[in-house]
Motif scaffolding. Sequence first.
Motif, PDB file in Angstrom:
ATOM      1  N   GLY A  72     -21.219  -3.456  -4.965  1.00 34.71           N
ATOM      2  CA  GLY A  72     -21.123  -3.044  -6.365  1.00 34.71           C
ATOM      3  C   GLY A  72     -19.720  -3.224  -6.899  1.00 34.71           C
ATOM      4  O   GLY A  72     -18.901  -3.933  -6.317  1.00 34.71           O
ATOM      5  N   PRO A  73     -19.396  -2.546  -8.022  1.00 32.67           N
ATOM      6  CA  PRO A  73     -18.060  -2.670  -8.621  1.00 32.67           C
ATOM      7  C   PRO A  73     -16.973  -2.216  -7.646  1.00 32.67           C
ATOM      8  O   PRO A  73     -17.139  -1.222  -6.950  1.00 32.67           O
ATOM      9  N   LEU A  74     -15.886  -2.968  -7.606  1.00 27.77           N
ATOM     10  CA  LEU A  74     -14.787  -2.664  -6.696  1.00 27.77           C
ATOM     11  C   LEU A  74     -13.495  -2.420  -7.463  1.00 27.77           C
ATOM     12  O   LEU A  74     -13.269  -3.002  -8.522  1.00 27.77           O
ATOM     13  N   MET A  75     -12.642  -1.571  -6.892  1.00 28.92           N
ATOM     14  CA  MET A  75     -11.312  -1.288  -7.418  1.00 28.92           C
ATOM     15  C   MET A  75     -10.352  -1.290  -6.236  1.00 28.92           C
ATOM     16  O   MET A  75     -10.735  -0.905  -5.134  1.00 28.92           O
ATOM     17  N   ILE A  76      -9.103  -1.733  -6.463  1.00 27.25           N
ATOM     18  CA  ILE A  76      -8.138  -1.753  -5.363  1.00 27.25           C
ATOM     19  C   ILE A  76      -6.766  -1.271  -5.822  1.00 27.25           C
ATOM     20  O   ILE A  76      -6.447  -1.256  -7.006  1.00 27.25           O
ATOM     21  N   ARG A  77      -5.978  -0.908  -4.853  1.00 30.83           N
ATOM     22  CA  ARG A  77      -4.542  -0.684  -4.992  1.00 30.83           C
ATOM     23  C   ARG A  77      -3.981  -1.111  -3.648  1.00 30.83           C
ATOM     24  O   ARG A  77      -4.513  -0.735  -2.606  1.00 30.83           O
ATOM     25  N   TRP A  78      -2.907  -1.908  -3.655  1.00 33.18           N
ATOM     26  CA  TRP A  78      -2.439  -2.456  -2.395  1.00 33.18           C
ATOM     27  C   TRP A  78      -0.930  -2.555  -2.321  1.00 33.18           C
ATOM     28  O   TRP A  78      -0.228  -2.411  -3.317  1.00 33.18           O
ATOM     29  N   GLY A  79      -0.440  -2.789  -1.110  1.00 28.23           N
ATOM     30  CA  GLY A  79       0.984  -2.960  -0.874  1.00 28.23           C
ATOM     31  C   GLY A  79       1.204  -3.731   0.413  1.00 28.23           C
ATOM     32  O   GLY A  79       0.263  -4.015   1.155  1.00 28.23           O
ATOM     33  N   GLU A  80       2.459  -4.079   0.674  1.00 30.56           N
ATOM     34  CA  GLU A  80       2.813  -4.879   1.845  1.00 30.56           C
ATOM     35  C   GLU A  80       3.889  -4.183   2.657  1.00 30.56           C
ATOM     36  O   GLU A  80       4.771  -3.520   2.100  1.00 30.56           O
ATOM     37  N   ALA A  81       3.822  -4.362   3.977  1.00 35.45           N
ATOM     38  CA  ALA A  81       4.853  -3.856   4.877  1.00 35.45           C
ATOM     39  C   ALA A  81       4.825  -4.681   6.151  1.00 35.45           C
ATOM     40  O   ALA A  81       3.750  -5.086   6.608  1.00 35.45           O
ATOM     41  N   ASP A  82       5.990  -4.940   6.730  1.00 32.28           N
ATOM     42  CA  ASP A  82       6.063  -5.637   8.011  1.00 32.28           C
ATOM     43  C   ASP A  82       5.787  -4.608   9.101  1.00 32.28           C
ATOM     44  O   ASP A  82       6.654  -3.817   9.442  1.00 32.28           O
ATOM     45  N   LEU A  83       4.591  -4.608   9.632  1.00 34.99           N
ATOM     46  CA  LEU A  83       4.188  -3.604  10.615  1.00 34.99           C
ATOM     47  C   LEU A  83       4.569  -3.969  12.042  1.00 34.99           C
ATOM     48  O   LEU A  83       4.743  -3.092  12.880  1.00 34.99           O
ATOM     49  N   ASP A  84       4.691  -5.276  12.333  1.00 36.18           N
ATOM     50  CA  ASP A  84       4.958  -5.685  13.708  1.00 36.18           C
ATOM     51  C   ASP A  84       6.350  -6.260  13.931  1.00 36.18           C
ATOM     52  O   ASP A  84       6.666  -6.741  15.013  1.00 36.18           O
ATOM     53  N   GLY A  85       7.199  -6.228  12.911  1.00 36.67           N
ATOM     54  CA  GLY A  85       8.581  -6.659  13.074  1.00 36.67           C
ATOM     55  C   GLY A  85       8.777  -8.152  13.175  1.00 36.67           C
ATOM     56  O   GLY A  85       9.831  -8.612  13.618  1.00 36.67           O
ATOM     57  N   ASP A  86       7.783  -8.953  12.730  1.00 37.78           N
ATOM     58  CA  ASP A  86       7.919 -10.408  12.827  1.00 37.78           C
ATOM     59  C   ASP A  86       8.412 -11.048  11.530  1.00 37.78           C
ATOM     60  O   ASP A  86       8.386 -12.255  11.378  1.00 37.78           O
ATOM     61  N   SER A  87       8.862 -10.239  10.580  1.00 40.10           N
ATOM     62  CA  SER A  87       9.372 -10.666   9.268  1.00 40.10           C
ATOM     63  C   SER A  87       8.284 -11.185   8.333  1.00 40.10           C
ATOM     64  O   SER A  87       8.591 -11.688   7.263  1.00 40.10           O
ATOM     65  N   THR A  88       7.031 -11.080   8.716  1.00 40.60           N
ATOM     66  CA  THR A  88       5.909 -11.406   7.837  1.00 40.60           C
ATOM     67  C   THR A  88       5.190 -10.105   7.519  1.00 40.60           C
ATOM     68  O   THR A  88       4.828  -9.361   8.437  1.00 40.60           O
ATOM     69  N   LYS A  89       4.990  -9.856   6.237  1.00 33.61           N
ATOM     70  CA  LYS A  89       4.390  -8.583   5.842  1.00 33.61           C
ATOM     71  C   LYS A  89       2.878  -8.577   6.006  1.00 33.61           C
ATOM     72  O   LYS A  89       2.203  -9.544   5.666  1.00 33.61           O
ATOM     73  N   GLU A  90       2.378  -7.459   6.541  1.00 39.33           N
ATOM     74  CA  GLU A  90       0.951  -7.217   6.563  1.00 39.33           C
ATOM     75  C   GLU A  90       0.581  -6.568   5.228  1.00 39.33           C
ATOM     76  O   GLU A  90       1.438  -6.079   4.501  1.00 39.33           O
ATOM     77  N   VAL A  91      -0.716  -6.589   4.902  1.00 39.57           N
ATOM     78  CA  VAL A  91      -1.198  -6.061   3.631  1.00 39.57           C
ATOM     79  C   VAL A  91      -2.056  -4.827   3.897  1.00 39.57           C
ATOM     80  O   VAL A  91      -2.943  -4.859   4.756  1.00 39.57           O
ATOM     81  N   LEU A  92      -1.779  -3.766   3.167  1.00 39.02           N
ATOM     82  CA  LEU A  92      -2.609  -2.579   3.184  1.00 39.02           C
ATOM     83  C   LEU A  92      -3.317  -2.531   1.835  1.00 39.02           C
ATOM     84  O   LEU A  92      -2.652  -2.611   0.798  1.00 39.02           O
TER      85      LEU A  92
END
Length: 196
Positions: A72-92
């Motif tokens: 059905g209808p979807l809504m989001i709110r998101w952000g990024e953080a480098d969780l594993d220290g590899d300089s690439t951000k993961e997405v929450l």
Amino acid sequence: MWSGGREIGIVLVAGALAGCSARPDQQAVAPTHKASAAPSGPSGSTASSDVNDSDIARRVQSWVKAQNADSGPLMIRWGEADLDGDSTKEVLVYVGGPMMCGSGGCTLDVLKAEPDGFTRIGALSVSQLPVGVLDSNSHGMRDLAVTTYGGGAPEQIMRVPFDGKKYASNPTVKPATPVDTIGTEVIAAGPLEKLD
């Protein structure tokens, strides 16, 4: 005689039907800006390129739609953080909607970027906003700090660990444990963005 019980029941049912949260600031569907665990500028804005942000935003929205096509209808709110220290951000990404939420909150997905999309490394139910990351880590990934409340439970912040393959799926029970801080806020409380 006070008859507030009936009115409270009506409000609780209406809040559950609204889809995401008992908090009014999380039920709105106006567009929102994403948060990031990157250093903030003077006005709280993050230092990242608009082109990169719009590309990531499109990829996140596309992934959420594909994974939840029958919800059905979807809504989001998101952000990024480098969780594993590899300089690439993961997405929450906090995903709301009638089929995604209950009285305890909505779904929080944790995504690792891959060349051809995302790999989900966490799908947490009954989550609320805000969500942050802690300095502590489990199996090489930073622990999440997830707000929980609703369904009669008091508001608290829970440390959610990574088990080597994924983050724990329920932030209200072990191995999640209470903590006193949200750490670095990644997704602030606020309105969710409606997906078309």
